[in-house]
Design a protein around this motif. Structure first.
Motif, PDB file in Angstrom:
ATOM      1  N   LEU A  23      -1.844 -32.110 -25.090  1.00  0.00           N
ATOM      2  CA  LEU A  23      -1.615 -30.990 -26.018  1.00  0.00           C
ATOM      3  C   LEU A  23      -1.535 -31.452 -27.470  1.00  0.00           C
ATOM      4  O   LEU A  23      -2.227 -30.894 -28.320  1.00  0.00           O
ATOM      5  N   PRO A  24      -0.697 -32.447 -27.830  1.00  0.00           N
ATOM      6  CA  PRO A  24      -0.644 -32.817 -29.250  1.00  0.00           C
ATOM      7  C   PRO A  24      -1.976 -33.334 -29.781  1.00  0.00           C
ATOM      8  O   PRO A  24      -2.336 -33.049 -30.935  1.00  0.00           O
ATOM      9  N   LEU A  25      -2.727 -34.057 -28.958  1.00  0.00           N
ATOM     10  CA  LEU A  25      -4.018 -34.549 -29.437  1.00  0.00           C
ATOM     11  C   LEU A  25      -5.014 -33.404 -29.597  1.00  0.00           C
ATOM     12  O   LEU A  25      -5.781 -33.368 -30.569  1.00  0.00           O
ATOM     13  N   ALA A  26      -5.026 -32.455 -28.656  1.00  0.00           N
ATOM     14  CA  ALA A  26      -5.933 -31.314 -28.784  1.00  0.00           C
ATOM     15  C   ALA A  26      -5.593 -30.488 -30.025  1.00  0.00           C
ATOM     16  O   ALA A  26      -6.490 -30.030 -30.748  1.00  0.00           O
ATOM     17  N   MET A  27      -4.308 -30.276 -30.294  1.00  0.00           N
ATOM     18  CA  MET A  27      -3.901 -29.541 -31.491  1.00  0.00           C
ATOM     19  C   MET A  27      -4.397 -30.238 -32.756  1.00  0.00           C
ATOM     20  O   MET A  27      -4.918 -29.609 -33.678  1.00  0.00           O
ATOM     21  N   ALA A  28      -4.237 -31.576 -32.793  1.00  0.00           N
ATOM     22  CA  ALA A  28      -4.646 -32.330 -33.971  1.00  0.00           C
ATOM     23  C   ALA A  28      -6.162 -32.305 -34.149  1.00  0.00           C
ATOM     24  O   ALA A  28      -6.662 -32.135 -35.270  1.00  0.00           O
ATOM     25  N   LEU A  29      -6.905 -32.462 -33.054  1.00  0.00           N
ATOM     26  CA  LEU A  29      -8.356 -32.471 -33.154  1.00  0.00           C
ATOM     27  C   LEU A  29      -8.877 -31.101 -33.571  1.00  0.00           C
ATOM     28  O   LEU A  29      -9.867 -31.002 -34.313  1.00  0.00           O
ATOM     29  N   ARG A  30      -8.223 -30.034 -33.112  1.00  0.00           N
ATOM     30  CA  ARG A  30      -8.621 -28.693 -33.561  1.00  0.00           C
ATOM     31  C   ARG A  30      -8.378 -28.544 -35.065  1.00  0.00           C
ATOM     32  O   ARG A  30      -9.169 -27.930 -35.783  1.00  0.00           O
ATOM     33  N   GLN A  31      -7.261 -29.077 -35.546  1.00  0.00           N
ATOM     34  CA  GLN A  31      -6.988 -29.032 -36.984  1.00  0.00           C
ATOM     35  C   GLN A  31      -8.048 -29.799 -37.770  1.00  0.00           C
ATOM     36  O   GLN A  31      -8.509 -29.343 -38.819  1.00  0.00           O
ATOM     37  N   LEU A  32      -8.432 -30.963 -37.260  1.00  0.00           N
ATOM     38  CA  LEU A  32      -9.449 -31.763 -37.940  1.00  0.00           C
ATOM     39  C   LEU A  32     -10.787 -31.035 -37.973  1.00  0.00           C
ATOM     40  O   LEU A  32     -11.563 -31.191 -38.917  1.00  0.00           O
ATOM     41  N   GLY A  33     -11.070 -30.259 -36.929  1.00  0.00           N
ATOM     42  CA  GLY A  33     -12.331 -29.547 -36.869  1.00  0.00           C
ATOM     43  C   GLY A  33     -12.368 -28.294 -37.718  1.00  0.00           C
ATOM     44  O   GLY A  33     -13.445 -27.763 -37.996  1.00  0.00           O
ATOM     45  N   ALA A  34     -11.206 -27.815 -38.156  1.00  0.00           N
ATOM     46  CA  ALA A  34     -11.143 -26.593 -38.963  1.00  0.00           C
ATOM     47  C   ALA A  34     -11.262 -26.935 -40.444  1.00  0.00           C
ATOM     48  O   ALA A  34     -11.116 -28.080 -40.857  1.00  0.00           O
ATOM     49  N   ASN A  35     -11.526 -25.930 -41.248  1.00  0.00           N
ATOM     50  CA  ASN A  35     -11.567 -26.131 -42.692  1.00  0.00           C
ATOM     51  C   ASN A  35     -10.148 -26.243 -43.239  1.00  0.00           C
ATOM     52  O   ASN A  35      -9.188 -25.749 -42.657  1.00  0.00           O
ATOM     53  N   GLY A  36     -10.018 -26.877 -44.377  1.00  0.00           N
ATOM     54  CA  GLY A  36      -8.713 -27.037 -44.991  1.00  0.00           C
ATOM     55  C   GLY A  36      -8.112 -28.389 -44.665  1.00  0.00           C
ATOM     56  O   GLY A  36      -8.628 -29.163 -43.868  1.00  0.00           O
TER      57      GLY A  36
END
Length: 256
Positions: free
Chosen positions: A185-198
């Protein structure tokens, strides 16, 4: 900070020194000037020479700081870091200007049930960089369930045209150091953040087992993980709704 670490090494305060190196929120380099930072770092490496695992951890930490805050490193300091070996922990192509990097807190429990916070460094890179999800030295630190959880996290956060790269802020040892699937879960959350803008940020700790379909499963040791998060200055923890929330860690805000 490096002069403080030298003081700790000179006085044999190894647990405190190790704690500083494991925590990327504590900056090691106060200046990008090569004449200041390089001298202190070379002195620290001499002090750590009898402790090769700590010296490896120092190099991994410097490599991580280089990725996380490249603007604080002068070109001369980057060349010096490469010369002293900090770059040997990075996969070829990882240190690209197009990369975006984030330090991810992960909650671990050991065989005795004690919990702590450790960090992974996660990056999003152009697909043509052809970097593996984990460098070979990091693969040896992770058991099969942890590696499978990382694969699931990367798959769920996949972004066309980009790939992900991860490594733990841990020195290679003689055995497995990263166990279990709850880091999914924490890695998926972080990777989703990296893939988003901002600009990605990590403000909360998290723990949870993810299935390839994105379902969230409960974890063990939630109370101990919550206490570890609190000791490391986190005040919110994301966790599976299927878990029963600990009632004696009420100072935390649980986010099921």
């Amino acid at each position: 900070m490096l002069d403080r670490l030298c003081f700790l090494a000179q006085n044999g305060r190894w647990p405190m020194l190790t704690g500083w190196l494991h925590d990327p929120s504590q900056r090691l380099l106060e200046t990008a000037r090569i004449d200041d930072s390089a001298e202190d770092c070379a002195r620290l490496k001499r002090l750590l020479a009898p402790r090769p695992a700590l010296m490896d951890l120092l190099e991994i930490r410097l490599a991580a700081d280089w990725l996380l805050a490249p603007e604080t490193f002068s070109p001369a300091l980057v060349r010096w870091l490469e010369n002293v070996g900090a770059g040997r922990w990075l996969a070829p192509g990882a240190a690209t200007p197009a990369g975006r990097w984030l330090a991810v807190p992960v909650l671990f429990t050991d065989a005795g049930g004690e919990a702590t916070v450790r960090y992974f460094v996660a990056g999003r890179l152009p697909a043509e960089a052809f970097v593996p999800l984990l460098p070979s030295w990091a693969q040896k630190l992770c058991d099969p369930s942890a590696r499978a959880a990382m694969d699931v996290a990367a798959s769920l956060a996949a972004t066309p045209g980009w790939c992900f790269h991860l490594f733990p802020l841990m020195a290679p040892g003689n055995g497995i150091a990263v166990c279990g699937p709850s880091l999914g879960l924490p890695l998926a959350m972080a990777l989703r953040q990296l893939g988003a803008n901002g600009m990605p940020t990590v403000a909360v700790a998290a723990t949870g087992v993810l299935t390839p379909k994105g379902e969230l499963k409960p974890v063990s040791g939630l109370r101990e993980k919550g206490l570890a998060a609190w000791r490391h200055r986190f005040r919110q923890v994301v966790c599976p709704a299927a878990n029963r929330l600990p009632k004696d860690v009420s100072a935390l805000e649980w986010l099921p």
